[in-house]
Design an enzyme around this catalytic site. Structure first.
Site, PDB file in Angstrom:
ATOM      1  N   ASP A   1       0.813  -1.223   0.000  1.00  0.00           N
ATOM      2  CA  ASP A   1       0.000   0.000   0.000  1.00  0.00           C
ATOM      3  C   ASP A   1       0.848   1.276   0.000  1.00  0.00           C
ATOM      4  OD1 ASP A   1      -2.277  -1.533  -0.014  1.00  0.00           O
ATOM      5  OD2 ASP A   1      -3.219  -0.501   1.674  1.00  0.00           O
TER       6      ASP A   1
ATOM      7  N   LYS B   1       0.016  -6.591   1.546  1.00  0.00           N
ATOM      8  CA  LYS B   1      -0.647  -5.283   1.435  1.00  0.00           C
ATOM      9  C   LYS B   1      -0.214  -4.343   2.564  1.00  0.00           C
ATOM     10  CE  LYS B   1      -5.209  -3.243   0.563  1.00  0.00           C
ATOM     11  NZ  LYS B   1      -5.453  -2.171   1.510  1.00  0.00           N
TER      12      LYS B   1
ATOM     13  N   GLU C   1     -11.382  -4.886   0.957  1.00  0.00           N
ATOM     14  CA  GLU C   1     -10.554  -5.725   0.091  1.00  0.00           C
ATOM     15  C   GLU C   1     -11.352  -6.853  -0.552  1.00  0.00           C
ATOM     16  OE1 GLU C   1      -9.647  -3.992   2.487  1.00  0.00           O
ATOM     17  OE2 GLU C   1      -7.473  -3.731   2.667  1.00  0.00           O
TER      18      GLU C   1
ATOM     19  N   ASP D   1     -11.287  -2.085  11.117  1.00  0.00           N
ATOM     20  CA  ASP D   1     -10.256  -3.059  10.727  1.00  0.00           C
ATOM     21  C   ASP D   1      -9.963  -4.046  11.860  1.00  0.00           C
ATOM     22  OD1 ASP D   1     -10.263  -1.612   8.403  1.00  0.00           O
ATOM     23  OD2 ASP D   1      -8.240  -0.808   8.607  1.00  0.00           O
TER      24      ASP D   1
ATOM     25  N   HIS E   1      -5.555  -9.247   3.139  1.00  0.00           N
ATOM     26  CA  HIS E   1      -4.517  -9.395   4.167  1.00  0.00           C
ATOM     27  C   HIS E   1      -5.092  -9.677   5.544  1.00  0.00           C
ATOM     28  CE1 HIS E   1      -4.799  -4.777   5.024  1.00  0.00           C
ATOM     29  NE2 HIS E   1      -5.848  -5.161   4.341  1.00  0.00           N
ATOM     30  N   ARG E   2      -6.197  -9.004   5.885  1.00  0.00           N
ATOM     31  CA  ARG E   2      -6.730  -9.181   7.242  1.00  0.00           C
ATOM     32  C   ARG E   2      -7.370 -10.561   7.432  1.00  0.00           C
ATOM     33  NH1 ARG E   2      -5.224  -4.696   9.239  1.00  0.00           N
ATOM     34  NH2 ARG E   2      -5.428  -2.820   8.003  1.00  0.00           N
TER      35      ARG E   2
ATOM     36  N   ASN F   1      -4.540  -2.310  -4.586  1.00  0.00           N
ATOM     37  CA  ASN F   1      -5.822  -2.319  -3.869  1.00  0.00           C
ATOM     38  C   ASN F   1      -5.734  -1.401  -2.653  1.00  0.00           C
ATOM     39  OD1 ASN F   1      -8.439  -2.879  -3.265  1.00  0.00           O
ATOM     40  ND2 ASN F   1      -8.108  -5.005  -2.633  1.00  0.00           N
TER      41      ASN F   1
HETATM   42  O1  S3P Z   1      -8.439   6.522   6.144  1.00  0.00           O
HETATM   43  C1  S3P Z   1      -7.853   5.439   6.359  1.00  0.00           C
HETATM   44  O2  S3P Z   1      -6.613   5.371   6.464  1.00  0.00           O
HETATM   45  C2  S3P Z   1      -8.656   4.206   6.496  1.00  0.00           C
HETATM   46  C3  S3P Z   1     -10.012   4.290   6.762  1.00  0.00           C
HETATM   47  C4  S3P Z   1     -10.860   3.101   6.970  1.00  0.00           C
HETATM   48  O3  S3P Z   1     -11.679   2.943   5.823  1.00  0.00           O
HETATM   49  P1  S3P Z   1     -13.239   3.434   5.731  1.00  0.00           P
HETATM   50  O4  S3P Z   1     -13.282   4.869   6.064  1.00  0.00           O
HETATM   51  O5  S3P Z   1     -13.560   3.134   4.301  1.00  0.00           O
HETATM   52  O6  S3P Z   1     -13.992   2.595   6.716  1.00  0.00           O
HETATM   53  C5  S3P Z   1     -10.036   1.833   7.195  1.00  0.00           C
HETATM   54  O7  S3P Z   1     -10.845   0.691   7.078  1.00  0.00           O
HETATM   55  C6  S3P Z   1      -8.884   1.730   6.215  1.00  0.00           C
HETATM   56  O8  S3P Z   1      -8.121   0.571   6.426  1.00  0.00           O
HETATM   57  C7  S3P Z   1      -7.957   2.914   6.364  1.00  0.00           C
HETATM   58  C1  PEP Z   2      -9.782  -1.412   4.361  1.00  0.00           C
HETATM   59  C2  PEP Z   2      -8.466  -1.485   4.335  1.00  0.00           C
HETATM   60  O1  PEP Z   2      -7.663  -0.856   3.459  1.00  0.00           O
HETATM   61  P1  PEP Z   2      -7.830   0.340   2.409  1.00  0.00           P
HETATM   62  O2  PEP Z   2      -9.234   0.843   2.466  1.00  0.00           O
HETATM   63  O3  PEP Z   2      -6.825   1.368   2.838  1.00  0.00           O
HETATM   64  O4  PEP Z   2      -7.475  -0.265   1.085  1.00  0.00           O
HETATM   65  C3  PEP Z   2      -7.721  -2.297   5.338  1.00  0.00           C
HETATM   66  O5  PEP Z   2      -6.483  -2.175   5.404  1.00  0.00           O
HETATM   67  O6  PEP Z   2      -8.344  -3.067   6.088  1.00  0.00           O
END
Ligand code: S3P
Ligand code: PEP
Length: 437
Positions: A49, A423, A352, A324, A397-398, A91
C-alpha cells in the site's frame, strides 16, 4: 506460496516491534510531497500500500532519497511537476482516494492522469468523492463503471462559484479525508473552507488522524461535532521537518489477541496510550473480554484471562470506530463463552473483499454458527473447533492474519494464499511464528 500450515499451538508470548501504520504512512507521504520544504519520515511502513503511493508520487515528479531507515521527501510546494501519468495503485484504498482528490484540485491545463488498480479496486466505490470534487468544478471521468475506479482526471481550470461544499460520509471516511487533504491546494482567493457531511460519518477516528497530520503540516482543521469541518483560510502545507510514523494499531490487534488466548504476556512496541489511531481501542475490548491489558505511552501488553481455561467473555458491540481491528474480534469470538455480535460494520462489504460474506464463510468452516446481516455478524463458537480447516483469504490481508489466531486453539489450520499479507504486513507470518509454540 500456495498455502501455509499453522499450529497446533497453545502458547503465545514475547515482544513484537510493530511495522509503521499504513494510514499514517500514506497520509505523511502525500502531505510531505505536497508541502514546501523537506520532510524526513521515520518508521514508514514498507508494504504494497505504501509502495504504490511512493511509486505514484515518483511518477508525478516528487523526489525522495533513503537515509538509512528514513525517507527524505522533497516537497513540491503544491503542484506536481508531471502533467501526464498512468498511476496503478493496487488495492490501496488510501492511495486511490487521497491521490484522486489531490490530482483533481491541482490548477492548470494540459494534464491527464489515469488512476487504476487491481480488479477488486474497480469494485470499491469512489462516486461520493467524485461527486463532491465535480461540484467544485474538478474534471474527473469514469473510465469504466460509473461510481468506481478507474478514473481519468484533469487539473482544474475553473473553480465553480461558491456554494456549500458537501460529501457523503456513510460509505467510506476516506472520501472526507481526501477532500480535506486536497482543499488547501485551491488558490487562496477561491479557497473553500467549509465542508458539510451528508448522512452519518463512519470510521470517525480516521478523520481525527487526517486532522492530526494536516495540523502537523501547517493546516489546522476544526470540526463541529461530525457534521461540519472548517479549514484555516489561507494556510498551505509546510514541511514539519521530521515525522515518526507510529506502529500500526490494526496490525497490533493480531498479536494482542494472540496474547489474550495464548497465555502471554505479549507486548507490542510502537503503539500505546499516546497513539493517534482509533484501532488502539481494540485493547479496551480485550479488557472487556476478560484479558489482562496494561499500557504505556507507546506499548501495550496482554496476557490471558485469569480463569483456568483462559476462556474469553462474549461481546455485543458497535464496531464502527474500529472497522479493521473488528475483524480480529470476529475470530476471537471463537475463543469466547457464548454468542458475540459485531454491529455497524456495513463498510466491510466494500473493502478488500466483501468481508462480511468472507468472514461468515470461513468461520463456518471451523464449526461456528453464524448469522450475517447487512451490517452485523453474530458468531456462536462450537464446543470444539474443527481441526485442519482450509481457510480461503480472498486476497484480503486481514483475512489471512485474523485466521492465523485459530492455530492457538490447539488445532492445526491451513491458510491459502498467505502472501496477501503483503498489502500491509509482508513479514507477518515470520513474526507470528516467533511468538507461538
Ligand atoms: O483513512 C484510512 O486510512 C482508512 C479508513 C478506513 O476505511 P473506511 O473509512 O472506508 O472505513 C479503514 O478501514 C482503512 O483501512 C484505512
Ligand atoms: C480497508 C483497508 O484498506 P484500504 O481501504 O486502505 O485499502 C484495510 O487495510 O483493512
Amino acid at each position: 506460496m500456495k498455502h501455509l500450515d499453522l499450529g497446533p499451538y497453545t502458547y503465545a508470548g514475547g515482544t513484537v516491534q510493530l511495522p509503521g501504520s499504513k494510514s499514517i504512512s500514506n497520509r505523511a507521504l502525500l502531505l510531505a510531497a505536497l508541502a514546501s520544504g523537506k520532510t524526513v519520515i521515520a518508521n514508514l511502513l514498507e508494504a504494497d500500500d505504501t509502495r504504490v503511493m511512493l511509486d505514484a508520487l515518483t511518477q508525478l515528479g516528487v523526489h525522495y532519497v533513503r537515509q538509512g531507515q528514513d525517507y527524505l521527501i522533497d516537497g513540491i510546494g503544491g503542484t506536481f511537476p508531471v502533467r501526464k501519468a498512468q498511476l496503478f495503485l493496487g488495492n490501496a484504498g488510501t492511495a486511490v482516494r487521497l491521490l484522486s482528490a489531490a490530482l483533481a484540485l491541482q490548477a492548470g491545463e494540459g494534464s491527464a492522469y489515469q488512476i487504476s488498480g487491481v480488479p477488486r479496486m474497480h469494485e470499491r466505490p469512489i462516486g461520493d468523492l467524485v461527486d463532491s470534487l465535480q461540484e467544485l468544478g474538478a474534471s474527473l471521468a469514469y473510465a469504466g463503471r460509473a461510481g468506481f475506479p478507474p478514473l481519468v482526471i484533469e487539473r482544474m481550470q475553473h473553480i465553480a462559484p461558491a456554494q456549500q461544499l458537501h460529501v457523503r460520509g456513510d460509505v467510506s471516511s476516506q472520501f472526507l479525508s481526501a477532500l480535506l487533504m486536497a482543499l488547501p491546494l485551491l488558490p487562496v482567493a477561491a479557497r473553500r473552507t467549509m465542508i458539510k457531511i451528508d448522512g452519518e460519518l463512519i470510521s470517525k477516528p480516521y478523520i481525527d488522524l487526517t486532522m492530526n497530520l494536516m495540523a502537523r503540516f501547517g493546516v489546522p482543521v476544526e470540526r463541529e461535532g461530525w457534521h461540519h469541518f472548517t479549514l484555516a483560510t489561507d494556510s498551505s502545507y509546510q514541511a514539519p521537518g521530521h515525522i515518526t510514523v507510529e506502529g500500526d494499531a490494526s496490525s497490533a490487534s493480531y498479536f494482542l489477541a494472540a496474547g489474550a488466548v495464548g497465555k502471554g504476556p505479549l507486548r507490542v512496541l510502537g503503539v500505546g496510550r499516546a497513539s493517534i489511531q482509533g484501532d488502539v481501542g481494540f485493547a479496551d475490548v480485550l479488557t472487556q473480554m476478560g484479558a489482562n491489558v496494561t499500557m504505556g505511552p507507546d506499548w501495550i501488553e496482554v496476557s490471558g484471562a485469569a480463569n483456568s481455561q483462559r476462556r474469553l467473555k462474549a461481546i455485543d458491540m458497535d464496531c464502527n470506530l474500529i472497522p479493521d481491528a473488528a475483524m480480529t474480534l470476529a475470530v476471537l469470538a471463537l475463543f469466547a463463552e457464548g454468542t458475540s455480535t459485531l454491529r455497524n460494520i456495513a463498510s466491510w462489504r466494500v473493502k478488500e473483499t466483501d468481508r462480511l460474506a468472507a468472514m461468515a464463510a470461513e468461520l463456518c468452516k471451523l464449526g461456528a454458527m453464524i448469522e450475517v446481516g447487512a451490517d452485523f455478524l453474530r458468531i456462536t463458537p462450537p464446543a470444539t473447533l474443527s481441526a485442519g480447516a482450509v481457510i480461503d483469504t480472498y486476497d484480503d490481508h486481514r483475512m489471512a492474519m485474523c485466521f492465523s489466531l485459530v492455530s492457538l486453539a490447539g488445532v492445526p489450520i491451513r491458510i491459502n494464499d498467505p502472501n496477501c499479507v503483503a498489502k500491509t504486513f509482508p513479514d507477518y507470518f515470520e513474526r507470528f511464528a516467533a511468538i507461538v509454540r
